[in-house]
Design a protein around this motif. Structure first.
Motif, PDB file in Angstrom:
ATOM      1  N   PRO A   1      41.724  26.449  50.539  1.00 45.34           N
ATOM      2  CA  PRO A   1      42.358  27.083  51.705  1.00 45.34           C
ATOM      3  C   PRO A   1      41.527  28.221  52.302  1.00 45.34           C
ATOM      4  O   PRO A   1      41.488  28.372  53.528  1.00 45.34           O
ATOM      5  N   TYR A   2      40.896  29.034  51.476  1.00 45.59           N
ATOM      6  CA  TYR A   2      40.085  30.128  52.011  1.00 45.59           C
ATOM      7  C   TYR A   2      38.882  29.592  52.772  1.00 45.59           C
ATOM      8  O   TYR A   2      38.612  30.009  53.906  1.00 45.59           O
TER       9      TYR A   2
ATOM     10  N   LEU B   1      43.084  42.200  44.455  1.00 43.35           N
ATOM     11  CA  LEU B   1      42.860  41.873  45.861  1.00 43.35           C
ATOM     12  C   LEU B   1      43.059  40.383  46.101  1.00 43.35           C
ATOM     13  O   LEU B   1      42.299  39.557  45.586  1.00 43.35           O
ATOM     14  N   ARG B   2      44.066  40.024  46.893  1.00 44.23           N
ATOM     15  CA  ARG B   2      44.409  38.632  47.160  1.00 44.23           C
ATOM     16  C   ARG B   2      44.157  38.282  48.620  1.00 44.23           C
ATOM     17  O   ARG B   2      44.288  39.119  49.498  1.00 44.23           O
ATOM     18  N   TRP B   3      43.833  37.014  48.833  1.00 39.82           N
ATOM     19  CA  TRP B   3      43.706  36.504  50.191  1.00 39.82           C
ATOM     20  C   TRP B   3      44.913  35.608  50.491  1.00 39.82           C
ATOM     21  O   TRP B   3      45.437  34.933  49.615  1.00 39.82           O
TER      22      TRP B   3
ATOM     23  N   GLY C   1      31.841  30.536  50.612  1.00 37.96           N
ATOM     24  CA  GLY C   1      32.287  31.308  49.468  1.00 37.96           C
ATOM     25  C   GLY C   1      31.272  32.381  49.120  1.00 37.96           C
ATOM     26  O   GLY C   1      30.259  32.561  49.794  1.00 37.96           O
ATOM     27  N   ALA C   2      31.539  33.113  48.032  1.00 39.84           N
ATOM     28  CA  ALA C   2      30.640  34.185  47.616  1.00 39.84           C
ATOM     29  C   ALA C   2      30.945  34.564  46.176  1.00 39.84           C
ATOM     30  O   ALA C   2      32.025  34.261  45.649  1.00 39.84           O
ATOM     31  N   LEU C   3      30.013  35.246  45.552  1.00 41.13           N
ATOM     32  CA  LEU C   3      30.153  35.579  44.140  1.00 41.13           C
ATOM     33  C   LEU C   3      31.380  36.412  43.796  1.00 41.13           C
ATOM     34  O   LEU C   3      31.954  36.226  42.723  1.00 41.13           O
ATOM     35  N   PRO C   4      31.847  37.337  44.650  1.00 43.29           N
ATOM     36  CA  PRO C   4      33.022  38.120  44.268  1.00 43.29           C
ATOM     37  C   PRO C   4      34.348  37.399  44.448  1.00 43.29           C
ATOM     38  O   PRO C   4      35.393  37.936  44.096  1.00 43.29           O
ATOM     39  N   LEU C   5      34.322  36.179  45.008  1.00 41.80           N
ATOM     40  CA  LEU C   5      35.561  35.460  45.285  1.00 41.80           C
ATOM     41  C   LEU C   5      35.850  34.456  44.174  1.00 41.80           C
ATOM     42  O   LEU C   5      34.962  33.718  43.746  1.00 41.80           O
TER      43      LEU C   5
END
Length: 343
Positions: free
Chosen positions: A257-258, A187-189, A203-207
């Motif tokens: 960037p995210y 899974l890409r952003w 941000g978050a732990l799954p990222l």
């Protein structure tokens, strides 16, 4: 300022006309689920709670709250040391510091969560889905400053249709292969970010930032926390902002960037924003600035009002203090009347 019940906010949303309503979540969202687990955000205070004098000194010398930056500094120091011929004792201290830092992060991650998604009772999950749906149905976005997995778990189980910007890309797009042989990426952003309405501002732990792309961890052979732990053990680190004050956090956000994309989405949000569990503390100055920027956009596409959930007299005092900085109408509502996890 008067404090209204959440039912009044709901009534406003029901009569919204063309106005969208977005939701801003803070740590109080997790605390409302289970204060026994989330009363202290282990990752927010990660550096301050390290029980290791050497690591604390390293963070102080490097002048950062970013554990990944300290880890990179240790790796660089070790590589340079190999060239310069450092002795075995110093090399061992570097290796120990890296191990201690990694173990501390893993312990903090585990301390922050229930074991897995199915530990969240179905009735609580259903109630939270209903609460979140109000905002997605009102053409709004979900913003959160939390690092934990609660929002991700609820979105996954509730099939709400929120768009977090992650998707799979075909790995061999320029060649014909049978459908069963098509290879897909993790899974890409990036190119999948069109229509994104779920934003993890800190941000978050799954990222994870691989250096080339931002990817999202998914369920595989084990539960999500197990997958995240494996990545950390393999020197891959979650994407989240652990810096101290608002200025430091904003600096970190602008470098990714995210994070920058999600922050800009908040800074250009329109309609109304409802905050829950977010206390607008001194460390949140960048969030206040983003909302003020949204409020200064040209009519009609601007932020018109903010509804701040308050839990205590201290919350009311703080919300009243920062209200003029938001540059729009500010209303206070009683957080205890909002059925986030059920009544």
């Amino acid at each position: 300022m008067d404090v209204i019940p959440f039912s009044t906010v709901e009534a406003k949303m029901a009569k919204r006309g063309k106005r969208s309503y977005s939701l801003l979540l803070g740590n109080g969202f997790s605390m409302a689920y289970d204060p026994g687990i989330f009363s202290y955000n282990a990752l927010h205070g990660f550096v301050d709670t390290l029980d290791n004098a050497l690591l604390k000194a390293l963070f102080r010398v490097v002048d950062t709250h970013d554990f990944e930056q300290v880890m990179r500094q240790l790796d660089t120091f070790a590589a340079v040391g190999e060239v310069l011929g450092i002795d075995a004792t110093l090399r061992a201290r570097i290796d120990t510091a890296r191990s201690d830092l990694k173990r501390g992060l893993i312990d903090a991650v585990r301390a922050l969560h229930p074991e897995h998604v199915f530990k969240v009772p179905q009735d609580k999950c259903d109630a939270c889905v209903s609460f979140l749906r109000r905002f997605l149905d009102a053409d709004g976005s979900l913003f959160t400053t939390n690092y934990d997995l609660l929002l991700y778990w609820v979105l996954m189980r509730g099939e709400l249709g929120g768009v977090d910007g992650f998707g799979r890309d075909r790995e061999n797009p320029d060649e014909y292969v049978p459908e069963e042989d098509i290879e897909w990426s993790e899974l890409r952003w990036g190119r999948n970010s069109a229509g994104q309405n779920v934003h993890y501002i800190h941000g978050a732990l799954p990222l994870f930032d691989t250096g080339l792309e931002i990817v999202k961890e998914q369920y595989g052979e084990g539960y999500l926390l197990e997958q995240i732990t494996k990545r950390i053990q393999n020197d891959e680190y979650p994407l989240f902002v652990t810096a101290g004050d608002g200025a430091q956090k904003l600096k970190h956000i602008r470098q990714n960037p995210y994070l920058h994309h999600s922050f800009q989405a908040l800074a250009t949000v329109t309609g109304s924003v409802v905050s829950f569990g977010f206390n607008f503390g001194p460390q949140d100055e960048h969030i206040i600035t983003a909302l003020a920027h949204a409020a200064k956009q040209p009519i009609p596409d601007k932020l018109w009002s903010v509804y701040i959930g308050v839990f205590s007299d201290a919350d009311i005092e703080r919300a009243t203090e920062i209200a003029p900085q938001l540059k729009c109408k500010v209303h206070l509502f009683d957080s205890k009347t909002a059925p986030v996890w059920g009544r």
